[in-house]
Design a protein around this motif. Sequence first.
Motif, PDB file in Angstrom:
ATOM      1  N   ASN A 149       0.846  -1.181   0.000  1.00 13.05           N
ATOM      2  CA  ASN A 149       0.000   0.000   0.000  1.00 13.05           C
ATOM      3  C   ASN A 149       0.893   1.246   0.000  1.00 13.05           C
ATOM      4  O   ASN A 149       2.115   1.155   0.099  1.00 13.05           O
ATOM      5  N   TYR A 150       0.282   2.397  -0.116  1.00 10.32           N
ATOM      6  CA  TYR A 150       1.034   3.655  -0.231  1.00 10.32           C
ATOM      7  C   TYR A 150       1.981   3.855   0.957  1.00 10.32           C
ATOM      8  O   TYR A 150       3.152   4.165   0.777  1.00 10.32           O
ATOM      9  N   ALA A 151       1.501   3.666   2.174  1.00 12.08           N
ATOM     10  CA  ALA A 151       2.322   3.899   3.379  1.00 12.08           C
ATOM     11  C   ALA A 151       3.511   2.951   3.422  1.00 12.08           C
ATOM     12  O   ALA A 151       4.626   3.359   3.752  1.00 12.08           O
ATOM     13  N   ASP A 152       3.288   1.690   3.080  1.00 13.49           N
ATOM     14  CA  ASP A 152       4.386   0.720   3.079  1.00 13.49           C
ATOM     15  C   ASP A 152       5.409   1.048   1.990  1.00 13.49           C
ATOM     16  O   ASP A 152       6.612   0.920   2.198  1.00 13.49           O
ATOM     17  N   HIS A 153       4.919   1.459   0.836  1.00 11.29           N
ATOM     18  CA  HIS A 153       5.832   1.822  -0.261  1.00 11.29           C
ATOM     19  C   HIS A 153       6.670   3.040   0.141  1.00 11.29           C
ATOM     20  O   HIS A 153       7.861   3.115  -0.189  1.00 11.29           O
ATOM     21  N   LEU A 154       6.063   3.971   0.839  1.00  9.06           N
ATOM     22  CA  LEU A 154       6.800   5.140   1.322  1.00  9.06           C
ATOM     23  C   LEU A 154       7.921   4.707   2.268  1.00  9.06           C
ATOM     24  O   LEU A 154       9.049   5.207   2.174  1.00  9.06           O
ATOM     25  N   LEU A 155       7.637   3.755   3.145  1.00  5.16           N
ATOM     26  CA  LEU A 155       8.663   3.262   4.062  1.00  5.16           C
ATOM     27  C   LEU A 155       9.821   2.622   3.310  1.00  5.16           C
ATOM     28  O   LEU A 155      10.991   2.836   3.643  1.00  5.16           O
ATOM     29  N   VAL A 156       9.517   1.854   2.295  1.00 12.01           N
ATOM     30  CA  VAL A 156      10.554   1.227   1.471  1.00 12.01           C
ATOM     31  C   VAL A 156      11.397   2.313   0.799  1.00 12.01           C
ATOM     32  O   VAL A 156      12.631   2.252   0.774  1.00 12.01           O
ATOM     33  N   THR A 157      10.737   3.332   0.276  1.00 11.43           N
ATOM     34  CA  THR A 157      11.421   4.427  -0.402  1.00 11.43           C
ATOM     35  C   THR A 157      12.333   5.188   0.563  1.00 11.43           C
ATOM     36  O   THR A 157      13.496   5.469   0.241  1.00 11.43           O
ATOM     37  N   LEU A 158      11.819   5.511   1.731  1.00  9.27           N
ATOM     38  CA  LEU A 158      12.635   6.230   2.722  1.00  9.27           C
ATOM     39  C   LEU A 158      13.798   5.378   3.212  1.00  9.27           C
ATOM     40  O   LEU A 158      14.898   5.886   3.419  1.00  9.27           O
ATOM     41  N   ALA A 159      13.562   4.092   3.383  1.00 12.71           N
ATOM     42  CA  ALA A 159      14.630   3.195   3.818  1.00 12.71           C
ATOM     43  C   ALA A 159      15.751   3.145   2.784  1.00 12.71           C
ATOM     44  O   ALA A 159      16.937   3.167   3.130  1.00 12.71           O
ATOM     45  N   GLU A 160      15.390   3.096   1.515  1.00 11.01           N
ATOM     46  CA  GLU A 160      16.395   3.051   0.452  1.00 11.01           C
ATOM     47  C   GLU A 160      17.191   4.351   0.397  1.00 11.01           C
ATOM     48  O   GLU A 160      18.411   4.344   0.273  1.00 11.01           O
ATOM     49  N   MET A 220      28.286   7.516  -6.701  1.00  8.48           N
ATOM     50  CA  MET A 220      27.028   7.259  -6.000  1.00  8.48           C
ATOM     51  C   MET A 220      25.862   8.094  -6.522  1.00  8.48           C
ATOM     52  O   MET A 220      24.708   7.775  -6.245  1.00  8.48           O
ATOM     53  N   ALA A 221      26.147   9.157  -7.239  1.00 10.51           N
ATOM     54  CA  ALA A 221      25.123  10.129  -7.634  1.00 10.51           C
ATOM     55  C   ALA A 221      23.887   9.489  -8.268  1.00 10.51           C
ATOM     56  O   ALA A 221      22.767   9.833  -7.880  1.00 10.51           O
ATOM     57  N   PRO A 222      24.044   8.588  -9.226  1.00 11.38           N
ATOM     58  CA  PRO A 222      22.827   8.032  -9.838  1.00 11.38           C
ATOM     59  C   PRO A 222      21.895   7.352  -8.818  1.00 11.38           C
ATOM     60  O   PRO A 222      20.679   7.529  -8.873  1.00 11.38           O
ATOM     61  N   ARG A 223      22.471   6.613  -7.877  1.00 11.76           N
ATOM     62  CA  ARG A 223      21.638   5.931  -6.872  1.00 11.76           C
ATOM     63  C   ARG A 223      21.017   6.935  -5.905  1.00 11.76           C
ATOM     64  O   ARG A 223      19.842   6.804  -5.539  1.00 11.76           O
ATOM     65  N   ALA A 233      16.993   7.624  -5.577  1.00  5.79           N
ATOM     66  CA  ALA A 233      16.309   7.492  -4.284  1.00  5.79           C
ATOM     67  C   ALA A 233      15.619   8.795  -3.896  1.00  5.79           C
ATOM     68  O   ALA A 233      14.479   8.786  -3.410  1.00  5.79           O
ATOM     69  N   LEU A 234      16.269   9.918  -4.125  1.00  8.07           N
ATOM     70  CA  LEU A 234      15.679  11.218  -3.792  1.00  8.07           C
ATOM     71  C   LEU A 234      14.462  11.506  -4.680  1.00  8.07           C
ATOM     72  O   LEU A 234      13.445  12.010  -4.196  1.00  8.07           O
ATOM     73  N   ARG A 235      14.550  11.158  -5.936  1.00  9.82           N
ATOM     74  CA  ARG A 235      13.394  11.359  -6.829  1.00  9.82           C
ATOM     75  C   ARG A 235      12.193  10.536  -6.377  1.00  9.82           C
ATOM     76  O   ARG A 235      11.054  10.977  -6.476  1.00  9.82           O
ATOM     77  N   ARG A 236      12.454   9.336  -5.881  1.00  6.17           N
ATOM     78  CA  ARG A 236      11.349   8.510  -5.375  1.00  6.17           C
ATOM     79  C   ARG A 236      10.696   9.174  -4.162  1.00  6.17           C
ATOM     80  O   ARG A 236       9.475   9.148  -4.017  1.00  6.17           O
ATOM     81  N   VAL A 237      11.518   9.763  -3.303  1.00  6.97           N
ATOM     82  CA  VAL A 237      10.977  10.482  -2.142  1.00  6.97           C
ATOM     83  C   VAL A 237      10.142  11.660  -2.633  1.00  6.97           C
ATOM     84  O   VAL A 237       9.021  11.892  -2.144  1.00  6.97           O
ATOM     85  N   GLN A 238      10.649  12.405  -3.604  1.00  5.64           N
ATOM     86  CA  GLN A 238       9.896  13.545  -4.149  1.00  5.64           C
ATOM     87  C   GLN A 238       8.580  13.088  -4.775  1.00  5.64           C
ATOM     88  O   GLN A 238       7.558  13.739  -4.615  1.00  5.64           O
ATOM     89  N   LEU A 239       8.620  11.975  -5.489  1.00  4.33           N
ATOM     90  CA  LEU A 239       7.411  11.443  -6.110  1.00  4.33           C
ATOM     91  C   LEU A 239       6.359  11.137  -5.045  1.00  4.33           C
ATOM     92  O   LEU A 239       5.185  11.464  -5.210  1.00  4.33           O
ATOM     93  N   HIS A 240       6.804  10.549  -3.922  1.00  8.37           N
ATOM     94  CA  HIS A 240       5.862  10.260  -2.834  1.00  8.37           C
ATOM     95  C   HIS A 240       5.292  11.539  -2.257  1.00  8.37           C
ATOM     96  O   HIS A 240       4.100  11.619  -1.953  1.00  8.37           O
ATOM     97  N   SER A 241       6.135  12.551  -2.133  1.00 10.21           N
ATOM     98  CA  SER A 241       5.680  13.826  -1.601  1.00 10.21           C
ATOM     99  C   SER A 241       4.627  14.434  -2.520  1.00 10.21           C
ATOM    100  O   SER A 241       3.580  14.904  -2.073  1.00 10.21           O
ATOM    101  N   SER A 242       4.884  14.405  -3.828  1.00 11.14           N
ATOM    102  CA  SER A 242       3.928  14.943  -4.808  1.00 11.14           C
ATOM    103  C   SER A 242       2.634  14.158  -4.784  1.00 11.14           C
ATOM    104  O   SER A 242       1.546  14.731  -4.836  1.00 11.14           O
ATOM    105  N   THR A 243       2.743  12.836  -4.702  1.00 13.06           N
ATOM    106  CA  THR A 243       1.561  11.976  -4.659  1.00 13.06           C
ATOM    107  C   THR A 243       0.746  12.264  -3.400  1.00 13.06           C
ATOM    108  O   THR A 243      -0.475  12.364  -3.446  1.00 13.06           O
TER     109      THR A 243
END
Length: 149
Positions: free
Chosen positions: A6-17, A125-128, A132-142
């Motif tokens: 679900n959205y909350a769990d996916h957010l946790l995975v994203t933040l963990a990464e 490391m920049a690409p990773r 990861a930061l873009r995924r966090v931003q995507l969650h924020s936008s969502t």
Amino acid sequence: MKPDLNYADHLLVTLAEFRFELRKFLQFSENASIAADLQPQQHQLLLQVAGAAEGTPVTIAYAAIRLGLRHNSTVELVDRSEREDLIERTIDKNDKRRAILHVTRKGRQVLHKLSDDHVRELNEMAPRLVRALRRVQLHSSTSLAQEAL
């Protein structure tokens, strides 16, 4: 988004990464500092003193804020760094009660080598990190879009 999360769990995975990628860089930085015969906090002190904006009086208070340390801990760090000829203090011309911190020649040499090493590592490391930061931003936008509904 994975269908089984679900959205909350996916957010946790994203933040963990994202946190994992940041921690890998911090571990690299700590290990590089130690290899250069510096404590990691000394490296951070040198970086904050040398990297202060033009015209910024770099005092103990300034360093404490930038390092996230208490004043007395910063004094001990500056004392140790001064004994190792990495930092020097001069009396502030405008306020004789405070000292201004400067990086010594030795400190700059160590800092330049560490900075070169850090830039190389960040380029790798920049690409990773960006992914990861873009995924966090995507969650924020969502999340903002969901709140607007």
